[in-house]
Design a protein around this motif. Structure first.
Motif, PDB file in Angstrom:
ATOM      1  N   CYS A 162     -10.190   6.756  -0.761  1.00 24.14           N
ATOM      2  CA  CYS A 162      -9.985   5.460  -0.100  1.00 24.14           C
ATOM      3  C   CYS A 162      -8.898   5.503   0.975  1.00 24.14           C
ATOM      4  CB  CYS A 162      -9.621   4.400  -1.142  1.00 24.14           C
ATOM      5  SG  CYS A 162     -10.955   4.006  -2.298  1.00 24.14           S
ATOM      6  N   SER A 163      -7.974   6.449   0.881  1.00 22.81           N
ATOM      7  CA  SER A 163      -6.848   6.485   1.810  1.00 22.81           C
ATOM      8  C   SER A 163      -7.046   7.438   2.974  1.00 22.81           C
ATOM      9  CB  SER A 163      -5.558   6.865   1.064  1.00 22.81           C
ATOM     10  OG  SER A 163      -5.256   5.946   0.050  1.00 22.81           O
ATOM     11  N   GLN A 206       2.496   7.916   5.739  1.00 25.64           N
ATOM     12  CA  GLN A 206       1.105   7.829   5.327  1.00 25.64           C
ATOM     13  C   GLN A 206       0.584   9.181   4.864  1.00 25.64           C
ATOM     14  OE1 GLN A 206      -1.478   5.895   8.131  1.00 25.64           O
ATOM     15  NE2 GLN A 206      -2.823   5.277   6.486  1.00 25.64           N
ATOM     16  N   ALA A 254       0.827  -1.208   0.000  1.00 22.99           N
ATOM     17  CA  ALA A 254       0.000   0.000   0.000  1.00 22.99           C
ATOM     18  C   ALA A 254       0.859   1.253   0.000  1.00 22.99           C
ATOM     19  CB  ALA A 254      -0.937  -0.003   1.208  1.00 22.99           C
ATOM     20  N   LYS A 255       1.993   1.224   0.717  1.00 25.18           N
ATOM     21  CA  LYS A 255       2.902   2.371   0.729  1.00 25.18           C
ATOM     22  C   LYS A 255       3.536   2.573  -0.642  1.00 25.18           C
ATOM     23  CE  LYS A 255       2.342   3.069   5.138  1.00 25.18           C
ATOM     24  NZ  LYS A 255       1.499   4.177   5.621  1.00 25.18           N
ATOM     25  N   ASN A 307      -9.411   0.552  -3.730  1.00 25.57           N
ATOM     26  CA  ASN A 307      -8.472   1.468  -4.366  1.00 25.57           C
ATOM     27  C   ASN A 307      -7.511   0.724  -5.289  1.00 25.57           C
ATOM     28  OD1 ASN A 307      -6.914   4.050  -4.631  1.00 25.57           O
ATOM     29  ND2 ASN A 307      -5.372   2.876  -3.516  1.00 25.57           N
ATOM     30  N   LEU A 328      -0.221  11.341   0.711  1.00 26.34           N
ATOM     31  CA  LEU A 328      -1.605  11.802   0.644  1.00 26.34           C
ATOM     32  C   LEU A 328      -1.675  13.311   0.431  1.00 26.34           C
ATOM     33  CD1 LEU A 328      -4.617  11.134   0.864  1.00 26.34           C
ATOM     34  CD2 LEU A 328      -4.409  11.365   3.353  1.00 26.34           C
ATOM     35  N   ALA A 354       0.913   4.201  -2.774  1.00 26.52           N
ATOM     36  CA  ALA A 354       0.701   5.599  -2.374  1.00 26.52           C
ATOM     37  C   ALA A 354       1.790   6.496  -2.935  1.00 26.52           C
ATOM     38  CB  ALA A 354       0.651   5.706  -0.850  1.00 26.52           C
ATOM     39  N   ASN A 403      -9.081  -0.147   0.973  1.00 34.04           N
ATOM     40  CA  ASN A 403      -7.767  -0.279   0.361  1.00 34.04           C
ATOM     41  C   ASN A 403      -7.813  -1.230  -0.826  1.00 34.04           C
ATOM     42  OD1 ASN A 403      -5.027  -0.021  -0.042  1.00 34.04           O
ATOM     43  ND2 ASN A 403      -4.422  -0.905   1.904  1.00 34.04           N
ATOM     44  N   PHE A 416      -7.773   7.470  -4.923  1.00 36.14           N
ATOM     45  CA  PHE A 416      -6.778   7.251  -3.868  1.00 36.14           C
ATOM     46  C   PHE A 416      -7.083   8.100  -2.638  1.00 36.14           C
ATOM     47  CE2 PHE A 416      -2.857   8.878  -1.887  1.00 36.14           C
ATOM     48  CZ  PHE A 416      -2.335   7.700  -1.377  1.00 36.14           C
TER      49      PHE A 416
END
Length: 364
Positions: A295-296, A228, A132-133, A336, A232, A136, A333, A292
């Motif tokens: 969802c994030s 995180q 996930a990172k 996404n 974003l 992102a 997640n 994104f």
């Protein structure tokens, strides 16, 4: 020696248990004031597992198609390399989430000799967070690249080359995936007897030396708030900038066509065509970025709240609620990581043509 034990859906929303609170991850707590009772908690988690599995199947198929299709399209545009890298991380993320969801599903647990809710964190939680990172930061990179195309239209090809994009992709994967593998230094898989099912199952034991605990603390810190929020915030700022620019571009095309109707109807010229192409790419990036952000953002806010309010953590009074929220965020997640195939198909003519050829829907 302290009896620390881990629990939870993924590393972004949980922490290791304090000795007096150490419990089996398979047993939900029934504390005074707990919003979700153990029965309700297990029922909701089972329902979430089915939802995650449904979304995950779409994501696994969709990202596999993206990887194959962009391999066919090629990488004349560096952004295609980023799309491919994002598809690989999305595939890893959604596969990890599906596995985590299955570990909370009773029928699945009965099929395998696993202490599923013990093994879920080291086998699914850490990899979910790591992939996930990667997604992102790749999304932030693509958004930033589109902004540079607007600000430096004649220099962007020298600023973001294919080689530099490849270096970024490799570094992004190494930086985020490698720490997740370090957890296995502190994890030992061992066979144990489960009295509830009357059989021997494969479970997890966490080593308790100061060195190993420090290592896991480092992993928690590494995947913590800065990593995180930075992607974003970058995506939010770049998306706002791109939306403003796309509106200006639409106004320019309108004025260009009205001021020169013959050209507008027959041929817009190379400048107009190039701008339209850049706008299509920009719109694709904006849609990806908006999905994104939607969802994030809840996960980022939940992460901040769990760190600010101890009772909302997995070790706090509302442990069951914490884990259910974490499962719900995992479903977001997965969503996404599953929708990009539809975005590319609807907004990229090259991708649509290549995918149609893949399924023999058009003549070669």
């Amino acid at each position: 020696m302290s009896n620390h034990r881990f629990t939870g859906w993924n590393t972004s929303v949980t922490t290791y248990m304090e000795p007096e609170l150490a419990v089996d991850a398979a047993v939900p707590l029934n504390r005074p004031g707990e919003i979700l009772s153990p029965a309700a908690f297990l029922l909701l988690m089972e329902g979430l597992s089915y939802a995650i599995f449904s979304v995950g199947v779409v994501g696994i198929i969709g990202n596999s198609l993206i990887i194959v299709t962009y391999s066919m399209v090629g990488f004349s545009d560096s952004v295609n390399m980023s799309y491919l890298a994002m598809a690989v991380s999305d595939l890893g993320c959604v596969a990890s989430i599906v596995w985590s969801g299955l570990c909370w599903n009773p029928p699945f647990q009965s099929l395998l000799a696993l202490a599923a809710r013990e093994v879920v964190l080291p086998t699914g939680g850490f990899s979910t967070t790591a992939f996930a990172k990667v997604t992102a930061l790749t999304t932030a990179f693509v958004s930033l690249e589109r902004c540079l195309c607007v600000v430096f239209p004649f220099k962007v090809k020298t600023l973001i080359t294919h080689k530099r994009t490849m270096y970024f992709i490799v570094l992004n994967y190494v930086v985020h995936i490698f720490p997740a593998t370090l957890v296995y230094i502190a994890v030992r898989f061992k066979w144990k007897f489960d009295e509830q099912t009357n059989r021997t199952v494969l479970g997890v034991t966490y080593m308790q030396t100061a060195k190993e605990r420090s290592l896991v603390d480092f992993i928690w810190l590494f995947y913590s708030l800065p990593l995180q929020f930075i992607p974003l915030i970058t995506v939010v700022v770049c998306t706002i900038f791109l939306v403003i620019n796309l509106n200006k571009s639409a106004q320019w095309r309108k004025e260009y066509s009205s001021g020169n109707p013959q050209v507008g109807q027959n041929r817009r010229g190379s400048k107009s065509r190039a701008r339209s192409r850049e706008d299509r790419i920009g719109k694709t990036v904006v849609v990806i970025a908006i999905v994104f952000i939607v969802c994030s953002s809840p996960a980022a806010l939940n992460n901040a709240s769990t760190r600010a309010q101890p009772e909302h953590r997995a070790t706090g009074q509302y442990r069951n609620l914490n884990l259910f929220v974490a499962g719900s965020l995992a479903c977001l997640n997965a969503l996404n990581s599953s929708v990009n195939v539809f975005i590319y198909y609807g907004m990229s003519s090259k991708f649509k043509t290549a995918l149609n050829k893949l399924f023999c829907l058009v003549d070669n």
